[in-house]
Write a protein that holds these residues in place. Structure first.
Motif, PDB file in Angstrom:
ATOM      1  N   LEU A  44       0.828  -1.208   0.000  1.00  0.00           N
ATOM      2  CA  LEU A  44       0.000   0.000   0.000  1.00  0.00           C
ATOM      3  C   LEU A  44       0.862   1.258   0.000  1.00  0.00           C
ATOM      4  CD1 LEU A  44      -2.686  -1.074   2.600  1.00  0.00           C
ATOM      5  CD2 LEU A  44      -3.133  -0.542   0.202  1.00  0.00           C
ATOM      6  N   ARG A  45       1.889   1.267   0.833  1.00  0.00           N
ATOM      7  CA  ARG A  45       2.774   2.432   0.930  1.00  0.00           C
ATOM      8  C   ARG A  45       3.494   2.675  -0.402  1.00  0.00           C
ATOM      9  NH1 ARG A  45       5.080   0.915   4.965  1.00  0.00           N
ATOM     10  NH2 ARG A  45       3.763   1.940   6.464  1.00  0.00           N
ATOM     11  N   TYR A  46       3.977   1.599  -1.017  1.00  0.00           N
ATOM     12  CA  TYR A  46       4.677   1.712  -2.292  1.00  0.00           C
ATOM     13  C   TYR A  46       3.771   2.375  -3.348  1.00  0.00           C
ATOM     14  CZ  TYR A  46       6.516   0.316  -6.832  1.00  0.00           C
ATOM     15  OH  TYR A  46       6.954   0.318  -8.133  1.00  0.00           O
ATOM     16  N   LEU A  47       2.552   1.863  -3.488  1.00  0.00           N
ATOM     17  CA  LEU A  47       1.648   2.425  -4.485  1.00  0.00           C
ATOM     18  C   LEU A  47       1.166   3.813  -4.086  1.00  0.00           C
ATOM     19  CD1 LEU A  47      -0.395  -0.725  -5.519  1.00  0.00           C
ATOM     20  CD2 LEU A  47       1.365   0.469  -6.830  1.00  0.00           C
ATOM     21  N   GLY A  48       0.968   4.040  -2.792  1.00  0.00           N
ATOM     22  CA  GLY A  48       0.569   5.362  -2.318  1.00  0.00           C
ATOM     23  C   GLY A  48       1.604   6.414  -2.656  1.00  0.00           C
ATOM     24  N   GLN A  49       2.872   6.055  -2.500  1.00  0.00           N
ATOM     25  CA  GLN A  49       3.948   6.981  -2.844  1.00  0.00           C
ATOM     26  C   GLN A  49       4.076   7.137  -4.357  1.00  0.00           C
ATOM     27  OE1 GLN A  49       7.217   5.178  -0.737  1.00  0.00           O
ATOM     28  NE2 GLN A  49       6.722   6.236   1.174  1.00  0.00           N
ATOM     29  N   LYS A  50       3.938   6.034  -5.061  1.00  0.00           N
ATOM     30  CA  LYS A  50       4.069   6.055  -6.519  1.00  0.00           C
ATOM     31  C   LYS A  50       3.020   6.972  -7.157  1.00  0.00           C
ATOM     32  CE  LYS A  50       4.076   3.015 -10.557  1.00  0.00           C
ATOM     33  NZ  LYS A  50       4.010   1.619 -11.017  1.00  0.00           N
ATOM     34  N   LEU A  57      -1.788   5.675   1.434  1.00  0.00           N
ATOM     35  CA  LEU A  57      -0.790   5.918   2.479  1.00  0.00           C
ATOM     36  C   LEU A  57      -1.402   5.812   3.871  1.00  0.00           C
ATOM     37  CD1 LEU A  57       1.163   8.841   0.804  1.00  0.00           C
ATOM     38  CD2 LEU A  57       1.958   6.490   1.131  1.00  0.00           C
ATOM     39  N   ASN A  58      -2.621   6.336   4.038  1.00  0.00           N
ATOM     40  CA  ASN A  58      -3.308   6.236   5.328  1.00  0.00           C
ATOM     41  C   ASN A  58      -3.644   4.793   5.670  1.00  0.00           C
ATOM     42  OD1 ASN A  58      -3.196   8.996   5.736  1.00  0.00           O
ATOM     43  ND2 ASN A  58      -5.231   9.365   4.898  1.00  0.00           N
ATOM     44  N   GLU A  59      -4.069   4.039   4.679  1.00  0.00           N
ATOM     45  CA  GLU A  59      -4.392   2.623   4.906  1.00  0.00           C
ATOM     46  C   GLU A  59      -3.127   1.832   5.250  1.00  0.00           C
ATOM     47  OE1 GLU A  59      -6.905  -0.494   5.549  1.00  0.00           O
ATOM     48  OE2 GLU A  59      -7.456   1.579   5.153  1.00  0.00           O
ATOM     49  N   ALA A  60      -2.006   2.187   4.632  1.00  0.00           N
ATOM     50  CA  ALA A  60      -0.737   1.531   4.954  1.00  0.00           C
ATOM     51  C   ALA A  60      -0.381   1.761   6.422  1.00  0.00           C
ATOM     52  CB  ALA A  60       0.382   2.057   4.050  1.00  0.00           C
ATOM     53  N   GLU A  61      -0.573   2.989   6.882  1.00  0.00           N
ATOM     54  CA  GLU A  61      -0.289   3.308   8.288  1.00  0.00           C
ATOM     55  C   GLU A  61      -1.209   2.516   9.217  1.00  0.00           C
ATOM     56  OE1 GLU A  61       1.497   4.781  11.571  1.00  0.00           O
ATOM     57  OE2 GLU A  61       2.174   5.020   9.507  1.00  0.00           O
ATOM     58  N   SER A  86      12.935 -11.458   3.461  1.00  0.00           N
ATOM     59  CA  SER A  86      12.345 -11.988   2.234  1.00  0.00           C
ATOM     60  C   SER A  86      10.835 -12.120   2.335  1.00  0.00           C
ATOM     61  CB  SER A  86      12.964 -13.348   1.897  1.00  0.00           C
ATOM     62  OG  SER A  86      12.680 -14.269   2.939  1.00  0.00           O
ATOM     63  N   ASP A  87      10.280 -12.030   3.549  1.00  0.00           N
ATOM     64  CA  ASP A  87       8.835 -12.134   3.728  1.00  0.00           C
ATOM     65  C   ASP A  87       8.132 -10.816   3.463  1.00  0.00           C
ATOM     66  OD1 ASP A  87       9.092 -14.758   4.444  1.00  0.00           O
ATOM     67  OD2 ASP A  87       9.022 -14.370   6.599  1.00  0.00           O
ATOM     68  N   ARG A  88       8.868  -9.746   3.302  1.00  0.00           N
ATOM     69  CA  ARG A  88       8.271  -8.436   3.100  1.00  0.00           C
ATOM     70  C   ARG A  88       7.973  -8.212   1.617  1.00  0.00           C
ATOM     71  NH1 ARG A  88       8.256  -4.909   7.694  1.00  0.00           N
ATOM     72  NH2 ARG A  88       6.969  -3.699   6.314  1.00  0.00           N
ATOM     73  N   PHE A  89       7.129  -7.245   1.344  1.00  0.00           N
ATOM     74  CA  PHE A  89       6.731  -6.908  -0.020  1.00  0.00           C
ATOM     75  C   PHE A  89       7.917  -6.395  -0.814  1.00  0.00           C
ATOM     76  CE2 PHE A  89       5.570  -3.256  -2.696  1.00  0.00           C
ATOM     77  CZ  PHE A  89       4.917  -3.933  -3.695  1.00  0.00           C
ATOM     78  N   ILE A  90       8.034  -6.865  -2.050  1.00  0.00           N
ATOM     79  CA  ILE A  90       9.057  -6.386  -2.973  1.00  0.00           C
ATOM     80  C   ILE A  90       8.317  -5.773  -4.153  1.00  0.00           C
ATOM     81  CG2 ILE A  90      10.966  -7.042  -4.474  1.00  0.00           C
ATOM     82  CD1 ILE A  90      11.401  -9.430  -2.504  1.00  0.00           C
ATOM     83  N   PRO A  91       8.496  -4.463  -4.414  1.00  0.00           N
ATOM     84  CA  PRO A  91       7.710  -3.764  -5.439  1.00  0.00           C
ATOM     85  C   PRO A  91       7.668  -4.453  -6.793  1.00  0.00           C
ATOM     86  CG  PRO A  91       8.973  -2.187  -4.200  1.00  0.00           C
ATOM     87  CD  PRO A  91       9.404  -3.558  -3.732  1.00  0.00           C
ATOM     88  N   ASP A  92       8.750  -5.083  -7.237  1.00  0.00           N
ATOM     89  CA  ASP A  92       8.766  -5.723  -8.549  1.00  0.00           C
ATOM     90  C   ASP A  92       7.801  -6.899  -8.623  1.00  0.00           C
ATOM     91  OD1 ASP A  92      12.318  -5.228  -8.868  1.00  0.00           O
ATOM     92  OD2 ASP A  92      10.659  -3.933  -9.411  1.00  0.00           O
ATOM     93  N   GLU A  93       7.329  -7.390  -7.485  1.00  0.00           N
ATOM     94  CA  GLU A  93       6.422  -8.525  -7.472  1.00  0.00           C
ATOM     95  C   GLU A  93       4.958  -8.094  -7.388  1.00  0.00           C
ATOM     96  OE1 GLU A  93       7.597 -11.124  -4.329  1.00  0.00           O
ATOM     97  OE2 GLU A  93       9.561 -11.447  -5.178  1.00  0.00           O
ATOM     98  N   THR A  94       4.693  -6.792  -7.511  1.00  0.00           N
ATOM     99  CA  THR A  94       3.327  -6.296  -7.459  1.00  0.00           C
ATOM    100  C   THR A  94       2.559  -6.852  -8.650  1.00  0.00           C
ATOM    101  OG1 THR A  94       4.067  -4.246  -6.461  1.00  0.00           O
ATOM    102  CG2 THR A  94       1.874  -4.235  -7.440  1.00  0.00           C
ATOM    103  N   PRO A  95       1.363  -7.414  -8.407  1.00  0.00           N
ATOM    104  CA  PRO A  95       0.582  -7.916  -9.536  1.00  0.00           C
ATOM    105  C   PRO A  95       0.309  -6.788 -10.524  1.00  0.00           C
ATOM    106  CG  PRO A  95      -0.443  -8.518  -7.444  1.00  0.00           C
ATOM    107  CD  PRO A  95       0.692  -7.576  -7.144  1.00  0.00           C
TER     108      PRO A  95
END
Length: 113
Positions: free
Chosen positions: A48-54, A61-65, A97-106
């Motif tokens: 959520l944060r990645y896309l909110g910033q993008k 961004l609020n939902e990420a928080e 490795s369990d965290r979100f990696i932006p390149d793997e976003t559907p």
């Protein structure tokens, strides 16, 4: 903001994925799998944060928080059976490795009009 992307559609899509992640985290927490629940929430928050910033999207961004706060609550024992300490292993830590990696976003395919 990405001119060719329909931000509203991407926001709604991501918020739907977020709802699924929340449900999964609640189930995991209720089964005493606190660490997995926290990891699920943190991955969703990262995405959520990645896309909110993008897309400079305050709602994402609020939902990420909010997701991060829910993860902290579960981690501190404020949800499900983990309140009583069941299923908690203090030696288990989240792997990077369990965290979100932006390149793997559907990917969402763009439709030409």
């Amino acid at each position: 903001m990405h001119k060719s992307a329909n931000v509203g559609v991407q926001r709604d899509y991501q918020l739907n994925l977020n709802a699924i992640a929340k449900d999964k985290a609640i189930s995991l927490s209720d089964m005493g799998k606190k660490d997995e629940a926290v990891s699920e929430l943190k991955k969703s928050a990262d995405q959520l944060r990645y896309l909110g910033q993008k897309y400079d999207d305050e709602k994402l961004l609020n939902e990420a928080e909010a997701m991060e706060q829910q993860a902290e609550q579960i981690d501190n024992g404020a949800a499900g059976r983990t309140d009583r300490g069941e299923g908690h292993d203090p030696e288990v830590q989240e792997k990077p490795s369990d965290r979100f990696i932006p390149d793997e976003t559907p990917a969402i395919k763009q439709v030409k009009r």
